[in-house]
Write an enzyme that holds these catalytic residues in place. Structure first.
Site, mmCIF file in Angstrom:
data_model
loop_
_atom_site.group_PDB
_atom_site.id
_atom_site.type_symbol
_atom_site.label_atom_id
_atom_site.label_comp_id
_atom_site.label_asym_id
_atom_site.label_seq_id
_atom_site.Cartn_x
_atom_site.Cartn_y
_atom_site.Cartn_z
ATOM 1 N N ASP A 292 0.868 -1.173 0.000
ATOM 2 C CA ASP A 292 0.000 0.000 0.000
ATOM 3 C C ASP A 292 0.904 1.221 0.000
ATOM 4 O O ASP A 292 2.120 1.106 0.124
ATOM 5 C CB ASP A 292 -0.969 -0.008 1.183
ATOM 6 C CG ASP A 292 -0.289 0.286 2.496
ATOM 7 O OD1 ASP A 292 0.910 -0.010 2.605
ATOM 8 O OD2 ASP A 292 -0.947 0.806 3.406
ATOM 9 N N ASP A 593 -0.759 -1.040 6.374
ATOM 10 C CA ASP A 593 -0.756 -0.503 7.722
ATOM 11 C C ASP A 593 -2.165 -0.251 8.221
ATOM 12 O O ASP A 593 -2.403 -0.191 9.403
ATOM 13 C CB ASP A 593 0.000 0.815 7.750
ATOM 14 C CG ASP A 593 -0.736 1.877 6.994
ATOM 15 O OD1 ASP A 593 -1.178 1.591 5.870
ATOM 16 O OD2 ASP A 593 -0.899 2.986 7.503
ATOM 17 N N ASP A 597 -6.226 -2.775 4.568
ATOM 18 C CA ASP A 597 -5.323 -3.811 4.071
ATOM 19 C C ASP A 597 -5.524 -5.151 4.755
ATOM 20 O O ASP A 597 -4.952 -6.150 4.345
ATOM 21 C CB ASP A 597 -3.859 -3.383 4.273
ATOM 22 C CG ASP A 597 -3.628 -1.975 3.788
ATOM 23 O OD1 ASP A 597 -3.971 -1.707 2.637
ATOM 24 O OD2 ASP A 597 -3.136 -1.156 4.570
HETATM 25 N N1 LIG Z 1 -10.399 10.861 7.706
HETATM 26 C C1 LIG Z 1 -10.768 10.993 6.437
HETATM 27 N N2 LIG Z 1 -11.910 11.633 6.140
HETATM 28 C C2 LIG Z 1 -12.297 11.746 4.875
HETATM 29 N N3 LIG Z 1 -11.620 11.282 3.824
HETATM 30 C C3 LIG Z 1 -10.472 10.639 4.040
HETATM 31 C C4 LIG Z 1 -9.982 10.466 5.363
HETATM 32 N N4 LIG Z 1 -8.831 9.782 5.291
HETATM 33 C C5 LIG Z 1 -8.603 9.551 3.981
HETATM 34 N N5 LIG Z 1 -9.583 10.054 3.219
HETATM 35 C C6 LIG Z 1 -9.714 9.959 1.753
HETATM 36 O O1 LIG Z 1 -9.717 8.571 1.409
HETATM 37 C C7 LIG Z 1 -8.641 8.279 0.548
HETATM 38 C C8 LIG Z 1 -7.833 7.079 0.987
HETATM 39 O O2 LIG Z 1 -8.575 6.071 1.465
HETATM 40 P P1 LIG Z 1 -8.002 4.702 2.011
HETATM 41 O O3 LIG Z 1 -8.084 4.721 3.477
HETATM 42 O O4 LIG Z 1 -8.710 3.629 1.259
HETATM 43 O O5 LIG Z 1 -6.475 4.626 1.578
HETATM 44 P P2 LIG Z 1 -5.180 4.732 2.470
HETATM 45 O O6 LIG Z 1 -5.143 3.654 3.460
HETATM 46 O O7 LIG Z 1 -5.097 6.064 3.033
HETATM 47 O O8 LIG Z 1 -4.079 4.503 1.396
HETATM 48 P P3 LIG Z 1 -3.262 3.181 1.174
HETATM 49 O O9 LIG Z 1 -4.221 2.164 0.692
HETATM 50 O O10 LIG Z 1 -2.222 3.531 0.204
HETATM 51 O O11 LIG Z 1 -2.660 2.849 2.505
HETATM 52 C C9 LIG Z 1 -7.724 9.457 0.577
HETATM 53 O O12 LIG Z 1 -7.226 9.706 -0.701
HETATM 54 C C10 LIG Z 1 -8.553 10.601 1.052
HETATM 55 O O13 LIG Z 1 -9.014 11.337 -0.023
HETATM 56 CA CA LIG Z 2 -3.205 1.697 4.218
#
Ligand SMILES: Nc1ncnc2c1ncn2[C@@H]1O[C@H](COP(=O)(O)OP(=O)(O)OP(=O)(O)O)[C@@H](O)[C@H]1O
Ligand SMILES: [Ca+2]
Length: 627
Positions: A292, A593, A597
């Site tokens: 990720d 993390d 995932d």
């Molecule tokens: N607390 C939040 N409130 C609203 N939107 C959010 C928040 N945190 C992340 N986002 C939105 O959601 C998207 C990411 O979502 P997601 O959690 O699926 O991925 P991630 O875990 O952050 O990334 P990765 O998969 O690379 O670890 C971000 O691009 C952002 O636009």
């Molecule tokens: Ca992640």
């Protein structure tokens, strides 16, 4: 204790018997001190073996103690003495108020105090796979269950072994460490060789003794025993024991355990905790890594870098307020902006006993709150300004978070923040400097889209903030999905870890394919993937929704080329891993993390949970046989 343990070995016991007999017979036949030498030799070697074994066992136990300490470094957020703070899961006591968010493991038994759409997965306790809704009517939360959705607070009523799951573990009596495949094989080989050795030893002893007895019988001296005869027999016995000692390769499995433990220790020095020894072994056979982005490739230290409001985008210079809010922006606009930042959040700004402010929450939200504070916002004032009716917490599936509040002057307002493209599609108006919603023209939509792409191409994580006013409270407090007014676009910088580029090159050189699977915007993902060397000319970058719509045949075609899977849901990550394993017979390693995932981690051959965000689910996903 370790010396005693080491003495328990069967061969050593046999040797000791030999030594005693040898000393006895030696003294009887050759007298003091000549008769002692043989026996003494054996005793000294036994002594050496015991000391070496005991010392290495002791060292190993120290290592495992270190490991145990690492395992305990799990932190949770509680309110204690009126202060919200982070404490280790082992310092939790009855009466603490624990803050729970999606993906958290419930750390103790407790009673629900408050929260929004909280549901937990109790399958680890009851085997029931349907999530259970927790509210005032059904307020009991059990340790070991996982928060599937929502957020809330609970009052701890039982901890440790007194919890339901603690009692369960006590009765089940925890199983020991599983042996690795290699260890099992080696143990098998060692046992076979050992048995053969034992057979030959017995055979040798019997043959020698029989020959001796027959010779004696032939010379008609069967009744005439001298001490030298006894010594001869003892010598035969010693020969047999020597064969056993030489033949039984009991050190082989031990050597493997030691080398794996050594690998574990080495990994720990590199700040990686391996929960099962076998992981070190399986890790060597990976052919493909799905990683990720956030927190694994990047540092997860997020800071707002660019901001777009009222038609202008501005760069935030380190720690400066900038001219984002100037005389042109009205009080009303500023108020809406602060409400959107401070009310629509599951994180909190806390002031500790010394009056120092700190932010507790996810990296993305912390960045936003920090920026709000930088602009001069007051968290407590804005946080409590309106009455919150409902919260839909952030989840990786929908990629947005919303709240519904009732305004003191009457009327209702919904706030929504989340993945930029998704929120932009929900907006048909944009707020102006006076805080009034204006219709968003097609051209404006396009412009804002360009702004988002611009931010994303600079590897920034983009978020949109929006709100919507109503006169009447929507049916059963449901938060609408359209008709929003856009307030701002935020670009958050999350720098790539410096060591990642080299690490990716090392993997490629070792013939391991590296793929990025992220929940973030495709342009952001691409920019970062290029920076790390994951996305090359012939690589393919694809978005989750498109990936989902492909038929299995199409997937067979494109999966080998996919280097970046952006805007993916937890299920997409899982699907990709399953296909890689089943269609292409790859040995897949997954690093992650966050909660998004956990599914993929569980499916992978090798799950590597990254500790910085330390979401409980990830850490636990490694248990059920994935490592
Ligand atoms: N607390 C939040 N409130 C609203 N939107 C959010 C928040 N945190 C992340 N986002 C939105 O959601 C998207 C990411 O979502 P997601 O959690 O699926 O991925 P991630 O875990 O952050 O990334 P990765 O998969 O690379 O670890 C971000 O691009 C952002 O636009
Ligand atoms: Ca992640």
């Amino acid at each position: 204790m370790f010396v005693w343990d080491a003495l328990q070995d069967l061969t050593l016991v046999i040797l000791m018997v030999c030594a005693v007999v040898s000393i006895g017979v030696g003294l009887a036949t050759e007298g003091w001190p000549n008769g002692m030498y043989d026996g003494l030799g054996i005793v000294i070697s036994i002594f050496l073996v015991v000391i070496v074994t005991a010392v290495s066992d002791y060292k190993q136990s120290l290592q495992f103690k270190d490991l145990d300490k690492e395992k305990k470094k799990i932190f949770i957020q509680v309110t204690r003495d009126k202060h919200r703070q982070k404490i280790s899961i082992y310092d939790l006591v009855i009466g603490d108020v624990v803050h729970l968010a999606t993906g958290d493991k419930v750390p103790a038994d407790g009673i629900f105090i408050s929260g929004y759409s909280l549901s937990v997965d109790e399958s680890s306790l009851s085997g029931e796979s349907e999530p259970v809704n927790i509210d005032e009517k059904k307020p009991f939360l059990l340790a070991g269950t996982t928060v599937q959705n929502g957020s809330g607070k609970m009052l701890v009523t039982a901890v440790g072994m007194r919890t339901e799951s603690g009692k369960l573990t006590e009765t089940l009596n925890e199983g020991g460490e599983d042996e690795t495949p290699l260890q099992v094989k080696l143990n098998g080989v060692a046992t076979i060789i050992g048995k053969i050795g034992l057979g030959f030893a017995v055979l040798t002893f019997v043959v020698l003794t029989v020959r001796f007895l027959v010779e004696k019988a032939l010379h008609h001296k069967f009744t005439d025993w001298s001490s030298s005869d006894a010594l001869k027999l003892l010598n035969y016995f010693a020969t047999a024991v020597t064969i056993i000692v030489v033949a039984v390769p009991e050190g082989l499995p031990l050597a493997v355990t030691l080398s794996l433990a050594f690998a574990m220790k080495k990994m720990m020095n590199e700040k990686a905790l391996v929960r099962h020894l076998s992981a070190c072994e399986t890790m060597g056979s990976a052919t493909c890594i799905c990683t990720d982005k956030t927190g694994t490739l990047t540092t997860n230290h997020m800071v707002v870098d660019k901001f777009w409001i009222c038609g202008k985008s501005k760069r935030v210079k380190g720690g400066e307020r900038g001219d984002i809010l100037n005389s042109e922006t009205s009080e009303k606009f500023i108020n809406i902006l602060f409400q959107a930042i401070f009310q629509n959040t599951s994180s909190e700004v806390v002031t500790d006993k010394d009056g120092k402010k700190s932010i507790l929450g996810t990296a993305t939200e912390s960045a936003l709150l920090e920026y709000g504070l930088l602009l001069g916002g007051d968290f407590d004032a804005h946080h409590q300004e309106n009455i919150i009716l409902k919260i839909e917490p952030f989840c990786s599936d929908k990629k947005k978070m919303s709240v519904l509040v009732s305004l003191p002057e009457g009327g209702f307002r919904a706030f929504c923040k989340g993945a930029s493209e998704i929120i932009l599609r929900m907006c048909d108006k944009v707020v102006d400097t006076n805080g009034e919603p204006l219709h968003m023209s097609e051209e404006q939509t396009k412009n804002i889209s360009n702004v988002i792409d611009g931010f994303a191409c600079e590897a920034l994580r983009t978020l949109c903030l929006a709100f919507k006013d109503f006169d009447y409270c929507p049916n059963d407090n449901s938060i609408p999905n359209s008709g929003y007014t856009l307030i701002a676009v935020v670009g958050i910088k999350d720098p790539v870890r410096s060591e990642v580029k080299d690490a990716v090159q090392t993997c490629l050189a070792a013939g391991i394919t590296v793929r990025m699977v992220t929940g973030d915007n495709i342009n952001t993902a691409k920019a970062i993937a290029k920076e790390c060397g994951i996305l090359t000319e012939d690589g393919l970058a694809i978005e989750g929704p498109e990936f989902r719509s492909k038929t299995p045949e199409d997937l067979k075609d494109i999966i080998p080329r996919i280097k970046v899977l952006a805007r993916s849901s937890p299920m997409d990550k899982h699907t990709l891993v399953t296909h890689l394993k089943n269609m292409f017979k790859e040995v897949v390693a997954v690093t992650g993390d966050g909660t998004n995932d956990a599914l993929a981690l569980r499916e992978a051959d090798i799950g590597l949970a990254m500790g910085i965000a330390g979401t409980e689910v990830c850490v636990y996903a490694l248990w059920p046989g994935s490592l």
